[in-house]
Design a protein around this motif. Structure first.
Motif, PDB file in Angstrom:
ATOM      1  N   UNK A 101       8.537   0.900  -3.941  1.00 51.12           N
ATOM      2  CA  UNK A 101       7.128   0.641  -3.618  1.00 51.12           C
ATOM      3  C   UNK A 101       6.990  -0.337  -2.455  1.00 51.12           C
ATOM      4  N   UNK A 102       7.893  -1.328  -2.377  1.00 46.44           N
ATOM      5  CA  UNK A 102       7.859  -2.261  -1.235  1.00 46.44           C
ATOM      6  C   UNK A 102       8.148  -1.519   0.066  1.00 46.44           C
ATOM      7  N   UNK A 103       9.102  -0.593   0.019  1.00 49.22           N
ATOM      8  CA  UNK A 103       9.439   0.202   1.212  1.00 49.22           C
ATOM      9  C   UNK A 103       8.221   1.015   1.668  1.00 49.22           C
ATOM     10  N   UNK A 104       7.531   1.642   0.718  1.00 51.21           N
ATOM     11  CA  UNK A 104       6.387   2.495   1.075  1.00 51.21           C
ATOM     12  C   UNK A 104       5.177   1.665   1.500  1.00 51.21           C
ATOM     13  N   UNK A 105       4.905   0.582   0.774  1.00 53.89           N
ATOM     14  CA  UNK A 105       3.668  -0.189   1.006  1.00 53.89           C
ATOM     15  C   UNK A 105       3.792  -1.260   2.083  1.00 53.89           C
ATOM     16  N   UNK A 106       5.000  -1.826   2.246  1.00 51.81           N
ATOM     17  CA  UNK A 106       5.117  -3.019   3.105  1.00 51.81           C
ATOM     18  C   UNK A 106       5.920  -2.804   4.378  1.00 51.81           C
ATOM     19  N   UNK A 107       6.253  -1.539   4.708  1.00 43.03           N
ATOM     20  CA  UNK A 107       6.900  -1.284   6.003  1.00 43.03           C
ATOM     21  C   UNK A 107       5.888  -1.547   7.123  1.00 43.03           C
ATOM     22  N   UNK A 108       6.361  -1.696   8.350  1.00 39.60           N
ATOM     23  CA  UNK A 108       5.454  -2.042   9.464  1.00 39.60           C
ATOM     24  C   UNK A 108       4.390  -0.986   9.706  1.00 39.60           C
TER      25      UNK A 108
END
Length: 490
Positions: A101-108
């Motif tokens: 979820x961090x990869x999907x939501x918090x990428x640039x």
């Protein structure tokens, strides 16, 4: 590499094929891999053991962390479905979801990943299931060792209610899905409100499935008004996006129907349950091939049980096929639920079988399941004698209150109270259109009465049967049978 060599050839080829299609964003092939190949290999090699760990698979996929995170999602889900997860595995699965979820939501910017709708729904659904499973595990104090109790105390933020709600609301916000649905509802193009993230299928569908996920979570927490509020911008019809994934379709109607039932809007609950049960009947031949068939069939049985409760409390004419199935499955219980005080255990049994596994957000205090059962049964006890009262009133057009009280073996003052309850329960808010919480206050019974000078005057309005529909449906069936006979002769 020695560990990698132990992976069967069929599984190694599958992982390489799986990896290539994730890299290529080949959604069509990924659907086959996810829906079919993974489950076939599970049956062949991993029915009683876990799949190879991600660290073992890593050399085959160039240590690609995004792929390994997706692989771990399937790895832990398989453990939950076929084995019993340890406390460490519950923690690691949560951490893996956080990584995904961090990869999907918090990428640039929006990530380039694309996955089939079925998998995206299952990610949200499984995330909530594992949260539910952890809460139930946490609340069962007898089964935990001292070391596990200490570990859980030290990691209280893992699988916390706040973190789960935060993920679901974050997907809704990031995808601007509510804004998109609102534009669509007013006849516009969803892309007008989609923004940079919401225009990507990955974000759009995760946002949409998170809305349905929140309907479920709020029901598990006992907030039925908020559960229905989540559906403000979703039209409850077969054109809705939830209809693209059968499991999502069934889940949506189950929790909407259950929320209506707990809010005492039995007519709306009956409509929700009978709509989706008709859908399950019509599409049975298609989803019987799905790996989720057993789950959908079990949910169907639960909805028939809830439908039986609602029909006992609010008698309504049902679709012929649904009615015959209901009689077949719960005919005995339906009969018993007309028996006044004797029927209370039947209501309890049906509710316990068919209700969700409720959660206590903090894990402290009273049993969440018992609380919800108590709330439900308090309403049942108020109207437990209404079916008997109704059956007597259907036999007369007018009747003295003393005579009716004798039939019911209660005094006339108690009967007047029961008549008031009957009057109140025979009118409910019914959803017409718009938001699911809204509705019109309408009669739900075909029986009306008034009390004048200790005489009950009764009027029954019968809805005429639609014979035309019945004949057309059966003519079509006869034509199908004749066509099949001709084919078999040819």
């Amino acid at each position: 590499m020695a560990l990698t060599a132990k992976i069967p050839d069929g599984v190694r080829n599958f992982i390489l094929h799986f990896y290539r299609n994730v890299i290529d964003n080949n959604v069509y092939e990924l659907h086959n891999i996810y829906d079919s190949s993974f489950n076939k290999l599970t049956e062949k090699y991993y029915q009683k053991q876990a799949w190879p760990e991600a660290e073992v698979v890593a050399p085959l996929v160039n240590d690609d962390q995004v792929f390994l995170t997706l692989y771990r999602e399937l790895y832990y889900r398989h453990i939950y479905a076929h084995l019993t997860p340890t406390l460490e595995q519950r923690f690691h699965s949560y951490e893996n979801y956080c990584d995904l979820f961090n990869y999907i939501l918090n990428s640039e910017g929006p990530v380039s990943l694309e996955l089939p709708n079925q998998w995206l729904w299952d990610i949200i659904d499984e995330f909530i299931y594992q949260f539910q499973s952890f809460c139930n595990f946490r609340d069962r104090t007898k089964n935990k060792t001292d070391a596990e109790a200490v570990l859980m105390q030290e990691n209280s933020q893992i699988w916390s209610c706040y973190s789960v709600l935060n993920v679901l609301y974050s997907f809704i916000q990031k995808s601007r899905i509510n804004e998109q649905l609102l534009v669509s509802k007013n006849g516009g193009d969803m892309m007008e409100a989609a923004g940079e993230y919401g225009s990507r299928p990955l974000y759009k569908m995760l946002g949409y499935f998170s809305i349905v996920g929140l309907v479920r979570v709020h029901c598990l927490l006992g907030d039925y008004v908020l559960a229905l509020k989540m559906m403000d911008n979703i039209s409850l019809n077969k054109k809705a996006m939830f209809a693209r994934v059968t499991a999502c379709h069934v889940t949506t109607y189950y929790y909407v129907g259950f929320a209506y039932m707990m809010l005492r809007r039995y007519a709306d609950a009956i409509k929700a349950f009978s709509t989706v049960l008709s859908f399950i009947q019509r599409t049975k031949q298609y989803h019987s091939r799905s790996y989720q068939f057993d789950q959908i069939a079990k949910r169907g049985d639960q909805m028939y049980a809830l439908l039986a409760i609602c029909i006992a409390l609010c008698p309504t004419r049902l679709d012929e096929n649904i009615h015959s199935q209901l009689r077949e499955k719960y005919g005995e219980q339906l009969f018993k639920m007309q028996k006044g005080e004797e029927s209370l255990p039947v209501y309890v049994d049906l509710f316990q079988f068919a209700c969700p596994k409720f959660l206590s957000p903090s894990g402290k205090g009273a049993d969440a399941h018992q609380n919800q059962l108590k709330v439900f049964m308090s309403d049942i006890k108020n109207q437990i004698n209404l079916p008997t009262l109704r059956s007597f009133m259907k036999l007369y057009t007018s009747m003295g209150i003393e005579k009716l009280a004798k039939f019911l073996e209660i005094d006339s003052e108690e009967l007047k109270t029961q008549l008031l309850i009957f009057k109140q329960k025979s009118r409910q808010y019914k959803w017409v259109e718009g938001n699911l919480l809204e509705g019109e206050y309408l009669p739900t019974s075909d029986l009306d009465f008034c009390l004048k000078q200790d005489v009950v005057h009764i009027a029954e309005s019968k809805v005429g049967r639609r014979y035309g529909d019945w004949f057309l449906r059966n003519i079509n069936r006869c034509e199908d049978i004749l066509a099949n006979l001709e084919l078999s002769k040819a």
